[in-house]
Write an enzyme that holds these catalytic residues in place. Sequence first.
Site, PDB file in Angstrom:
ATOM      1  N   GLY A  47       1.135  -0.844   0.195  1.00  0.00           N
ATOM      2  CA  GLY A  47       0.227  -0.530   0.187  1.00  0.00           C
ATOM      3  C   GLY A  47       0.652   1.287   0.236  1.00  0.00           C
ATOM      4  N   ASP A 103       1.032   3.258   4.298  1.00  0.00           N
ATOM      5  CA  ASP A 103      -0.611   4.070   3.383  1.00  0.00           C
ATOM      6  C   ASP A 103      -1.799   4.686   4.278  1.00  0.00           C
ATOM      7  OD1 ASP A 103      -1.513   1.540   4.254  1.00  0.00           O
ATOM      8  OD2 ASP A 103      -2.156   1.471   1.779  1.00  0.00           O
ATOM      9  N   ASP A 106      -5.257   3.090  11.025  1.00  0.00           N
ATOM     10  CA  ASP A 106      -7.140   2.440  11.002  1.00  0.00           C
ATOM     11  C   ASP A 106      -6.653   2.589  12.149  1.00  0.00           C
ATOM     12  OD1 ASP A 106      -6.154   0.142  10.115  1.00  0.00           O
ATOM     13  OD2 ASP A 106      -7.675   0.566   9.042  1.00  0.00           O
ATOM     14  N   LYS A 134      -7.602   7.338   9.095  1.00  0.00           N
ATOM     15  CA  LYS A 134      -8.845   7.051  10.382  1.00  0.00           C
ATOM     16  C   LYS A 134      -8.554   6.614  11.824  1.00  0.00           C
ATOM     17  CE  LYS A 134     -10.024   4.289   6.229  1.00  0.00           C
ATOM     18  NZ  LYS A 134     -10.832   2.629   5.965  1.00  0.00           N
ATOM     19  N   PHE A 155     -14.318   2.444   3.302  1.00  0.00           N
ATOM     20  CA  PHE A 155     -13.772   2.394   2.835  1.00  0.00           C
ATOM     21  C   PHE A 155     -12.983   2.759   1.976  1.00  0.00           C
ATOM     22  CE2 PHE A 155     -11.452  -1.386   0.237  1.00  0.00           C
ATOM     23  CZ  PHE A 155     -11.198  -2.211   0.768  1.00  0.00           C
ATOM     24  N   ARG A 168      -5.804  -0.084  -6.819  1.00  0.00           N
ATOM     25  CA  ARG A 168      -4.630   0.999  -6.025  1.00  0.00           C
ATOM     26  C   ARG A 168      -3.650   1.750  -6.849  1.00  0.00           C
ATOM     27  NH1 ARG A 168      -1.531  -1.609  -2.207  1.00  0.00           N
ATOM     28  NH2 ARG A 168      -2.423  -3.807  -3.189  1.00  0.00           N
TER      29      ARG A 168
END
Length: 178
Positions: A47, A103, A106, A134, A155, A168
Amino acid sequence: MKEIRGKKLKLLLKEEDIKRRVKELAKEIESSYSWEEPIVVVGLLKGAFIFLADLVRAFDRFVFVEFMQVSSYGKGMKSSGTIKIVKDLDMDIEGKEVLLVDDILDTGLTMKEIHDYLLMKKPKVLKTCVFLDKKERRKVDFNADFVGFEVPDKFLVGYGLDWGEYGRNLPEVYMVED
């Protein structure tokens, strides 16, 4: 409107806003290290690779680039909560100034576990940078030193983030709509 896997995508971050913020982050990060020697920038694959590539090119100084690959998602839309190191560092970071880049932050589980793992390798300095944060999903007390954007608990795909490898390569960040 763009779609992935039958779901509509809603634009969250425009490409020009991302580029601007990455340059700002590079300046913030540069001012926080001693630069006695190049810092080691560790990207978490897959990511972080697009964000990391843009970030290191925005630095005015030389850096060493390293990668780790960890797995916590599988093919779903929620973190599995189980972290496994798939690829470890090739470089010894003992005594080095290190920046861990991912990336998205969360739950905090992956970043905290990898941060603690890297601390065991005895870097001189270890800081963290995430493209997206997040905060409302946090399960552990962990915050990144540098954050690109705070985002809602949706998401997301694009700019390195994927849904089962789809999306991506998008230059913007999108929310996957229900």
